[in-house]
Design a protein around this motif. Structure first.
Motif, PDB file in Angstrom:
ATOM      1  N   HIS A   1      -4.673  -8.305   3.363  1.00 15.76           N
ATOM      2  CA  HIS A   1      -4.542  -7.599   2.064  1.00 15.76           C
ATOM      3  C   HIS A   1      -3.306  -7.348   1.700  1.00 15.76           C
ATOM      4  O   HIS A   1      -2.878  -7.029   0.682  1.00 15.76           O
ATOM      5  CB  HIS A   1      -5.660  -6.424   2.106  1.00 15.76           C
ATOM      6  CG  HIS A   1      -5.146  -5.102   2.614  1.00 15.76           C
ATOM      7  ND1 HIS A   1      -5.481  -5.011   3.958  1.00 15.76           N
ATOM      8  CD2 HIS A   1      -4.295  -4.014   2.179  1.00 15.76           C
ATOM      9  CE1 HIS A   1      -4.657  -3.640   4.047  1.00 15.76           C
ATOM     10  NE2 HIS A   1      -4.126  -3.142   3.158  1.00 15.76           N
ATOM     11  N   ASP A   2      -2.331  -6.731   2.858  1.00 14.53           N
ATOM     12  CA  ASP A   2      -1.031  -6.422   2.291  1.00 14.53           C
ATOM     13  C   ASP A   2       0.308  -7.614   2.394  1.00 14.53           C
ATOM     14  O   ASP A   2       1.226  -7.526   1.986  1.00 14.53           O
ATOM     15  CB  ASP A   2      -0.536  -5.504   3.146  1.00 14.53           C
ATOM     16  CG  ASP A   2      -0.943  -4.012   2.794  1.00 14.53           C
ATOM     17  OD1 ASP A   2      -1.218  -3.780   1.513  1.00 14.53           O
ATOM     18  OD2 ASP A   2      -1.608  -3.012   3.583  1.00 14.53           O
TER      19      ASP A   2
ATOM     20  N   TYR B   1       2.938  -2.261  11.910  1.00  8.21           N
ATOM     21  CA  TYR B   1       1.958  -2.394  10.945  1.00  8.21           C
ATOM     22  C   TYR B   1       0.890  -2.923  10.977  1.00  8.21           C
ATOM     23  O   TYR B   1      -0.291  -2.547  10.171  1.00  8.21           O
ATOM     24  CB  TYR B   1       3.069  -3.103   9.711  1.00  8.21           C
ATOM     25  CG  TYR B   1       2.421  -2.785   8.398  1.00  8.21           C
ATOM     26  CD1 TYR B   1       2.453  -1.399   7.823  1.00  8.21           C
ATOM     27  CD2 TYR B   1       1.674  -3.729   7.727  1.00  8.21           C
ATOM     28  CE1 TYR B   1       2.081  -1.363   6.432  1.00  8.21           C
ATOM     29  CE2 TYR B   1       0.862  -3.316   6.537  1.00  8.21           C
ATOM     30  CZ  TYR B   1       1.457  -2.162   6.003  1.00  8.21           C
ATOM     31  OH  TYR B   1       0.605  -2.045   4.751  1.00  8.21           O
TER      32      TYR B   1
ATOM     33  N   ASP C   1      -8.941   0.481   2.509  1.00  6.52           N
ATOM     34  CA  ASP C   1      -7.613   0.267   2.730  1.00  6.52           C
ATOM     35  C   ASP C   1      -7.087   2.070   2.352  1.00  6.52           C
ATOM     36  O   ASP C   1      -6.674   2.615   3.110  1.00  6.52           O
ATOM     37  CB  ASP C   1      -6.813  -0.484   1.547  1.00  6.52           C
ATOM     38  CG  ASP C   1      -5.364  -0.437   1.632  1.00  6.52           C
ATOM     39  OD1 ASP C   1      -4.913  -0.160   2.698  1.00  6.52           O
ATOM     40  OD2 ASP C   1      -4.995  -0.660   0.418  1.00  6.52           O
TER      41      ASP C   1
ATOM     42  N   HIS D   1      -2.570  -1.392  10.602  1.00  6.71           N
ATOM     43  CA  HIS D   1      -3.222  -0.914   9.250  1.00  6.71           C
ATOM     44  C   HIS D   1      -4.333  -1.955   8.893  1.00  6.71           C
ATOM     45  O   HIS D   1      -5.339  -1.632   8.751  1.00  6.71           O
ATOM     46  CB  HIS D   1      -2.255  -0.699   8.336  1.00  6.71           C
ATOM     47  CG  HIS D   1      -2.546  -0.322   7.017  1.00  6.71           C
ATOM     48  ND1 HIS D   1      -3.516   0.618   6.657  1.00  6.71           N
ATOM     49  CD2 HIS D   1      -2.451  -1.211   5.937  1.00  6.71           C
ATOM     50  CE1 HIS D   1      -3.721   0.433   5.640  1.00  6.71           C
ATOM     51  NE2 HIS D   1      -3.387  -0.786   4.881  1.00  6.71           N
TER      52      HIS D   1
ATOM     53  N   ASP E   1       0.824  -1.212   0.061  1.00  7.37           N
ATOM     54  CA  ASP E   1      -0.076  -0.037   0.081  1.00  7.37           C
ATOM     55  C   ASP E   1       0.827   1.178  -0.061  1.00  7.37           C
ATOM     56  O   ASP E   1       2.110   1.060   0.294  1.00  7.37           O
ATOM     57  CB  ASP E   1      -0.873   0.151   1.166  1.00  7.37           C
ATOM     58  CG  ASP E   1      -0.555   0.308   2.586  1.00  7.37           C
ATOM     59  OD1 ASP E   1      -0.936   0.592   3.513  1.00  7.37           O
ATOM     60  OD2 ASP E   1       0.825   0.472   2.427  1.00  7.37           O
TER      61      ASP E   1
HETATM   62 MN    MN Z   1      -3.071  -1.483   2.957  1.00  4.91          MN
END
Ligand code: MN
Length: 754
Positions: free
Chosen positions: A101-102, A73, A167, A76, A2
């Motif tokens: 998602h990441d 992280y 996001d 997030h 992202d």
């Molecule tokens: Mn992200």
């Protein structure tokens, strides 16, 4: 990856985050528990374990990563999952995808890992999300290519885009610790693609927040100014709204209907848009006042009861006839349903009124997800589906590249809509600014290709005629008609554009056949072959891009092949002559010219940390002056151009060509002045010109470049071009002129009309 992970190198973090590891872990678990609570009603047997697995997998995968702010992280993905559940109304599977998602992009986890752990469906969504994230970081043509991929994934499974929006929303909410240029780029992308996409998905709250957050970074001064004025006027506005609502509440309470009625704040971005569009002041934006009525009624009574409420409100307050919007009978294709009107409230102020049911309200807030929940039994169940089908069609037959595609996509699929009627009374939705020709192609390609005009509401109009909501259109065709190049300027829909281009290409091919024949004869006349190698030689020599272009240009006599005699013939091959370089085209760096290219100017902008000085030009579109928030843009052919961050072209440049943006800063320099323009409106008064010029050149010693004043019916409008050193000086000037008797408004220009 992202946007934040992008430059989130764990090594160069300044730890501003002060929790120790144990506290951090507690905090992470607390967030996870909150997520579980929000999902409570949706959890089925076995779901909890799956969710737990996803959470642990994400924690483990991101464990060494931190965000720019310094926090772990994992906060997030947790926050993105929370937005998916609370603000979009998504379920377990989407939550799992949001948590992960990441991972594929930024960690060691692979798609296969996800497939074996959670199955195909989830792996596919995460794959879609991974693909999207590379879109905006690439250069522009790659960007469009990737964007197409997103859209294909999106039409496969809309959850991809919903999670992506969550996001983006979280990234926008937490952008403070990022570098300024990065903020500008992300904010521009958001306003350019993501906010319209959110709107199209029916996520009004998210769209509004994305717009406000973008504005906070792109136009910080205006944002703060409007926010301040809103809070200053809050009490007064609340008082007014209460006064407005009181008699309505009284009336509605007698109906036995279950009704909520309340004031609705307008977003900062929408107020700013109105100020810009109408050229008025904050105080003049009349529908700062807005209320919403929400009814709780069974589905079959919705329409009837909404109109009942409408009738009661307009008995009390007079409605403006032009401002009635009936999205009950014709919902927007993003699913939005409501009744809008504007009425004259106490003290002669306009108040915007929205009437909707609880079901409609949920769709308005949560969009697509809520829409699918209510899908059964409503008459517009296929609106989203239709939209997806149209996108798929457009993607299927388009060959253009780069920005054109993005732009076309925006005007075709993300724009506001109008609804129009066929002669038989069938309703059709088209993007705003559609023409009669768009409508013709929308009905059928064959009708579009033969269109010579139309009757709109029984009046004859040309094919380029712009349609408006409520128009009834009858297309007139002729068998002799065929599409031409200039038709492309008369249409906005992807369907019409693609059909026209297809037709033009077919025609071009037919004409080119003749050129092919001519070329063949000429080559054979030289003893050379009509071979791909030889054709390439000619294509390169004439600087064309394809064989088709060469054949076409020969057929249409744009190229007469006279130059062919300059070619060497070796066997059956031809060789292009060596190009002769004209002396003028050779670049000779000359000290003289560098100096005359205003040496002083080139010292004004300092780049990066090394403070090296570079030549530049000021954007004609926004005329920046020192003190303005600016960025440098490397334009092809014209070198570095400086634009204001609120330049009308800025969002497009930043969103599409982020890699060409250079950090810029004004150096302190009081010696050079810059041309800028002011527009002044006031009451016509003898000597007003004198007073103004006295202030400018007498009092403030500012040079005037030009001055025009026009008077009409007791009002005057003037434009003044002046040379100022910086923004502060300009502000002093604006303040001083504003205080003159009779002056109503002084505004800075930012267009080429200066
Ligand atoms: Mn992200």
């Amino acid at each position: 990856m992202d946007a934040l992970a992008n430059d989130n190198q764990p090594l160069d973090i300044v730890p501003v985050y002060s929790l120790n590891e144990e506290q951090e872990n507690k905090e992470i678990v607390r967030h996870y528990r909150a997520l579980l609570r929000s999902l409570k009603t949706k959890v089925k047997k076995g779901d909890k374990e799956l969710l737990r697995t996803a959470f642990e997998m994400a924690v483990e995968a991101h464990k060494t990563m931190r965000r720019k702010s310094g926090e772990p992280y994992i906060f997030h993905p947790l926050a993105v999952a929370m937005i998916c559940v609370d603000e979009i109304g998504l379920g377990i599977r989407s939550t799992i995808c949001a948590l992960l998602h990441d991972t594929v992009e930024d960690t060691d986890i692979t798609l296969d890992d996800l497939k074996s752990e959670f199955g195909n469906e989830i792996a596919k969504i995460v794959d879609g999300l991974t693909k999207i994230s590379t879109v905006m970081s690439a250069n522009s043509s790659q960007q469009a290519e990737n964007f197409k991929k997103i859209l294909l994934t999106l039409t496969d499974d809309p959850r991809v885009i919903l999670i992506k929006l969550a996001d983006r929303l979280h990234n926008m909410r937490t952008m403070d610790s990022m570098k300024h240029e990065k903020q500008l780029k992300i904010a521009s992308e958001t306003i350019w693609v993501y906010a319209p996409l959110a709107h199209r998905m029916g996520l009004y709250n998210i769209k509004t927040e994305l717009e406000d957050l973008s504005m906070k970074y792109l136009e910080p001064d205006k944002y703060r100014e409007i926010a301040r004025k809103l809070s200053e006027t809050k009490r007064e506005r609340t008082k007014y709204i209460n006064e407005f609502i009181r008699p309505l509440k009284e009336k509605l309470s007698h109906t036995g209907l279950n009704i909520e009625i309340f004031g609705r704040p307008k977003s900062i971005h929408s107020i700013w848009n109105k100020i810009k569009k109408k050229g008025v002041s904050f105080e003049e934006v009349y529908d700062l006042f807005a209320i919403r009525v929400i009814l709780d009624v069974p589905l079959e009574k919705e329409k009837e009861e909404c109109w009942k409420v409408y009738s009661m409100i307009t008995d009390e307050y007079m409605p403006s006839p032009e401002r009635l919007r009936d999205w009950l009978s014709n919902p927007k294709s993003n699913g939005y349903e409501a009744l809008h009107t504007t009425v004259m409230g106490p003290q002669g102020k306009w108040v915007e009124v929205q009437i909707r049911t609880k079901r409609m309200n949920e769709i308005a807030e949560k969009g697509l997800a809520a829409h699918f929940k209510y899908k059964e039994g409503t008459q517009n169940e296929d609106r989203f589906d239709k939209w997806f089908i149209q996108i798929r069609e457009a993607l299927g037959n388009q060959e253009e590249e780069g920005i054109d595609f993005l732009q076309d996509f925006k005007t075709s699929f993300l724009a506001e809509e109008i609804y129009v009627y066929t002669p038989k009374g069938e309703v059709k939705m088209l993007p705003i600014n559609s023409s009669a020709l768009d409508f013709a192609f929308y009905i059928h390609t064959a009708i579009g290709s033969k269109c010579i005009g139309a009757k709109v509401n029984h009046k004859l109009v040309p094919i380029s005629h712009k349609l408006r909501s409520g128009d009834q259109i009858e297309i007139i065709t002729s068998n002799k008609q065929k599409p031409s190049e200039d038709w492309l300027n008369s249409v906005v829909t992807a369907k019409a554009k693609n059909s026209i281009k297809d037709a033009l290409r077919e025609e071009k091919k037919a004409i080119a056949e003749e050129g092919k024949y001519t070329l063949q004869r000429k080559l054979e006349g030289l003893g050379a072959a009509y071979s791909p190698y030889n054709i390439d030689q000619l294509v390169n020599y004439y600087k064309l891009s394809s064989h088709l272009d060469l054949h076409y240009n020969i057929a249409t006599k744009i190229i007469d092949l006279k130059e062919l005699k300059l070619f060497q013939v070796i066997g059956d091959k031809i060789e292009a002559p060596k190009p002769i370089i004209a002396p003028a085209e050779v670049y000779v760096p000359s000290n003289d010219t560098a100096k005359t290219y205003s040496k002083k100017e080139s010292e004004l902008i300092i780049f990066g940390e090394s403070s090296d000085r570079i030549q530049y030009a000021l954007g004609k579109c926004c005329n920046p002056i020192p003190g303005d928030d600016v960025f440098g843009f490397v334009s092809t052919g014209k070198g570095l151009i400086i634009h204001r961050t609120n330049c009308p072209n800025a969002t497009q440049l930043l969103a599409n060509y982020g890699h060409r943006v250079v950090k810029t800063k004004w150096a302190k320099n009081k010696e050079i002045s810059f041309l800028t323009g002011l527009s002044i409106i006031g009451l016509d008064d003898v000597g007003v010109v004198n007073k103004i010029t006295n202030i400018i050149s007498g009092e403030l010693k500012i040079n005037i470049a030009a001055l025009t004043i026009e008077s009409k019916d007791g009002l005057f409008q003037g434009t003044i071009k002046v040379y100022v050193h910086d923004k502060d000086e300009l502000e002093v000037l604006v303040d001083r002129i504003s205080t003159l008797n009779g002056i109503q408004k002084v505004t800075r220009f930012d267009t080429e009309t200066v």
